[in-house]
Design an enzyme around this catalytic site. Structure first.
Site, PDB file in Angstrom:
ATOM      1  CG  ASP A  36      -3.064   1.345   5.038  1.00 26.43           C
ATOM      2  OD1 ASP A  36      -2.752   0.248   5.531  1.00 26.43           O
ATOM      3  OD2 ASP A  36      -3.551   1.460   3.899  1.00 26.43           O
TER       4      ASP A  36
ATOM      5  CD  GLU B  70       1.649  -3.150   8.291  1.00 21.31           C
ATOM      6  OE1 GLU B  70       0.435  -3.183   8.537  1.00 21.31           O
ATOM      7  OE2 GLU B  70       2.147  -2.402   7.424  1.00 21.31           O
TER       8      GLU B  70
ATOM      9  CG  ASP C  60      -5.156  -4.898   2.173  1.00 25.94           C
ATOM     10  OD1 ASP C  60      -5.832  -4.001   2.717  1.00 25.94           O
ATOM     11  OD2 ASP C  60      -4.079  -4.672   1.596  1.00 25.94           O
TER      12      ASP C  60
END
Length: 786
Positions: free
Chosen positions: A443, A446, A522
């Site tokens: 997670d 990025e 999400d």
């Protein structure tokens, strides 16, 4: 920074990520100062085009064509893929490619064309280059699939990376797909799409763009053929698309248009031409075979941010068991860490985590751990101290380690573009394995650094090793998660060589499938979020990432019982079937939505368990062919324009068509059925395609149709493998492939081929192997006989 940024910086204190408080304001200012010093201003620029052709030099698979102000290298590979690079750019080095490039095709020939141009003629494609640098990709019969106009560069007068632009034209009937994970789609409408992996910082819905995974990969479907084009540059950029119109303007076709603008990097691309199946096969041969998930990862996963303790995990697992609901994995989010620090355990809440993992494993349930890249910047943190000792963290141009903000507070970030750092990071998973975890989800990769304003990532001037070439975050950003997945995958293979790693990441880039899969991130709770879930899975599959799925129920909010059930029913037919929710969201256990939803959810779970051998087969076929498990309806008939425009149903492998319910209150829905005979798997009613049909969709199920002649491996009542055969139409034959594998290791099971045909009034099923035709290896059940 303007006044709006200042307002946002004040508002952020006490907002969504308020736990970080003023840190996010300081981090935003620090990022801006770092870039103000570390990034040179662009200043004046010179525009450049290739100019007129000057000559050509044949070479293996093609050759080099020289223009007044550039040169173009074209090579056709033995697998039929076409590469071209301007300004001498070659296919390597590249983060997208797996291993070395395929060999050039010795049969491809560079020869003069009319009007002073050149062309490369190969078996499956012809590439025509005009005397001013336009490139046409044509079928062997001469039908133009794509025309790239001469490119344009803007070069800083004082030196530095050149921006470039490439305009292209496609057939008027063509439709665009791909570009990574896009919430609107899977067909990409007119508009501009950004190529910069982005954490939106909130739950997203259709229309939000960009998201966590962007790729300069387009799949273009037209009557003449399908082609995939990949522009191999990891820099920030945009793609502007405009679909064509047939008969537009005075009775003439208007071609489809694509404009690609990149802030830097080489201008090079690959093009593959053929059927969708062939194109994805060639793409996988270039960028790597999709990772094969262990069989248990194809079951049902339950996750939540906020389980909070071992007792809560046991309560949830017991709830599944008491209600007869199959469960294969439980995921632990950041709340199981010690103060959110990666590779740690909060022992007050999880005092005996290895014992819990072993207890669950005896029940057939695996534990999966979240892993974030942000490392708490504090002496005494073992990961920080170890990374500092090996100089693992990203630095600014000044030489100082870059500091951002993530869940543990002020954080530093490993430079995964360095092989030494990847090896160090991969070894850290030994701690996770010792705690009993069997799988991992990446997670915040990025990478995300919380920020009160501006971009929530590292400074663009931050320095990266980039395998020894050196560069900054402008080039490394989009491949950061890809390199992190590489580190974990190789580390796990070293640490646990007998088991296939299970890994999926929120972010990634072209080639990420060779390390694992992904999930939606999400996604917002609501009917639009449900629709976006399907778009993401379909679009990613067409970019070569076959294993993905959404947060069932949505990440935020509290879904209504109907919405949760319809999302759950869709999830049961997607590769990654995982319920998940935010810390502040409503519950996601099926029994929390009432007795009726519980009963219907049980049916969906049991059907997923029954279809597990089919999912295992699709996983093996994806690894060998690159074909996604979840495919658009046009997969086998891209020339069918009605199917091209259908986005609310999908094929699961070759044999099943799934039509989820995506709107509230629906108990029937229209389904666009491809050519052939199809059976409703619940009622065995017959539908003949191509046609649009109306099918029942009661709350208890979503419509699933089976192709006549399809052979689906399922789990029988005794737990063994069984062949469910859907009767072929009279005078026709059917068939299917089966890969019997229930293991987690590296064995390559044999592909079993079966054929179904009519013999008098009976349907006969035989196994077709190298040693001839013989009886099936598994029990057979014929359906669709009325």
């Amino acid at each position: 920074m303007d006044g709006r940024d200042l307002v946002r910086s004040v508002r952020v204190v006490g907002s969504v990520r308020a736990a970080q408080g003023l840190r996010t304001v300081r981090a935003a200012w620090r990022r801006m100062r770092t870039d103000a010093v570390g990034l040179p201003p662009r200043g004046a620029e010179r525009a450049r085009v290739p100019g007129p052709v000057r000559g050509a030099e044949p070479g293996p698979g093609g050759g080099v064509i020289r223009f007044a102000r550039s040169e173009l290298r074209i090579t056709v590979a033995v697998n039929g893929a076409v590469f071209w690079g301007w300004d001498g750019a070659g296919p390597e080095p590249s983060y997208a490619l797996a291993g070395r490039c395929p060999e050039p095709d010795p049969r491809a020939v560079l020869e003069p064309d009319t009007d002073g141009g050149w062309r490369v003629v190969a078996e499956r494609v012809t590439v025509v280059v005009s005397r001013h640098g336009a490139i046409e990709v044509c079928t062997p019969g001469g039908v133009m699939l794509r025309r790239d106009l001469p490119p344009r560069w803007w070069e800083p007068v004082g030196g530095g990376p050149a921006r470039w632009m490439q305009r292209s034209e496609v057939a008027a009937d063509a439709r665009f797909f791909g570009l990574g994970g896009r919430a609107t789609g899977p067909r990409l409408r007119d508009g501009t799409y950004r190529l910069w992996n982005t954490d939106p910082g909130r739950a997203f819905s259709p229309g939000d763009d960009p998201l966590y995974i962007t790729m300069p990969v387009q799949l273009v479907v037209a009557d003449a053929a399908t082609h995939l084009v990949f522009h191999d540059s990891s820099w920030d950029g945009t793609v502007t698309l405009r679909e064509g119109e047939e008969g537009a303007g005075s009775g003439h076709d208007r071609t489809g248009r694509c404009e690609l603008r990149m802030d830097g990097g080489p201008l090079r691309c690959w093009v593959m031409v053929g059927t969708p199946a062939r194109v994805l096969h060639v793409w996988a041969s270039l960028t790597g075979a999709p990772a094969l998930p262990p069989a248990w990862a194809l079951g049902h996963h339950h996750a939540r941010w906020g389980f909070g303790s071992e007792q809560e995990v046991r309560r949830i697992v017991a709830g599944y068991g008491e209600r007869g609901l199959p469960l294969d994995a439980v995921h632990l989010d950041i709340d199981h860490y010690d103060e959110h620090q990666v590779f740690t355990v909060g022992h007050e809440r999880f005092p005996k985590l290895p014992a819990l993992a072993e207890e669950l494993r005896r029940q057939g349930i695996r534990l999966v751990s979240i892993v974030d890249p942000g490392v708490k910047a504090a002496a005494g943190n073992a990961v920080f101290d170890g990374g500092t000792a090996v100089d693992a963290f990203v630095r600014a141009p000044s030489g100082q380690v870059v500091r951002g903000v993530s869940w543990p507070g002020e954080s530093v970030y490993p430079d995964f573009t360095h092989a030494r750092v990847r090896k160090w990071w991969g070894e850290l998973y030994e701690e996770r394995l010792a705690q009993g975890f069997a799988g991992f989800w990446h997670d915040m990769d990025e990478p995300t650094s919380f920020s009160a304003f501006g971009e929530s990532t590292l400074p663009r001037s931050a320095r990266h090793f980039l395998e020894g070439r050196g560069g900054d975050h402008r080039e490394a950003h989009n491949v950061y998660a890809l390199c992190m997945a590489d580190a974990a995958h190789e580390g796990l293979r070293e640490l646990s060589p007998q088991e296939r790693p299970f890994l999926f990441s929120r972010s990634g880039w072209a080639g990420m499938q060779r390390y694992g899969g992904t999930w939606s991130g999400d996604v917002a709770t609501g009917w639009p979020g449900l629709r976006a879930s399907l778009s993401l899975v379909l679009g990613l599959g067409l970019c070569g990432v076959p294993y993905s799925g959404p947060d069932v129920g949505g990440f935020d909010g509290s879904p209504s019982p109907e919405l949760f059930l319809r999302w759950f029913q869709l999830g049961a037919y997607l590769p990654l079937f995982r319920t998940h929710a935010s810390l502040r969201a409503g519950r996601r256990e099926p029994w929390e939505f009432g007795a009726e939803v519980l009963e219907h959810a049980r049916v969906a779970l049991l059907e997923r368990r029954r279809l597990l051998p089919y999912f295992v087969t699709l996983a093996h076929l994806a690894r060998r062919t690159g074909a996604p498990y979840v495919r658009p309806l046009w997969w086998g008939a891209p020339e069918d324009r009605a199917l091209r425009d259908c986005e609310d149903a999908f094929l699961l492998g070759d044999s099943l068509l799934v039509a989820p319910v995506l709107d509230p209150g629906a108990d029937r829905r229209a389904v666009q059925v491809p050519r052939g005979r199809w059976y409703d798997t619940a009622t065995e009613r017959v539908y003949e395609g191509p046609a649009q049909v109306l099918v029942d969709a009661p709350l208890s199920r979503i419509p699933v149709l089976a192709r006549a002649g399809g052979i689906v491996p399922v789990r029988g009542a005794d737990g063994g493998l069984e062949l469910e055969v859907w009767a072929p139409a009279r005078g026709r034959t059917g068939g299917g492939l089966v890969v019997p594998d229930a293991g987690d290791g590296w064995d390559e099971p044999e592909i079993e081929r079966y054929v179904a045909r009519w013999s008098g009034r009976r349907v006969v099923v035989m196994r077709d192997g190298e040693d001839g035709v013989r009886e099936p290896s598994h029990p057979v059940r014929i359906r669709g006989l009325g």
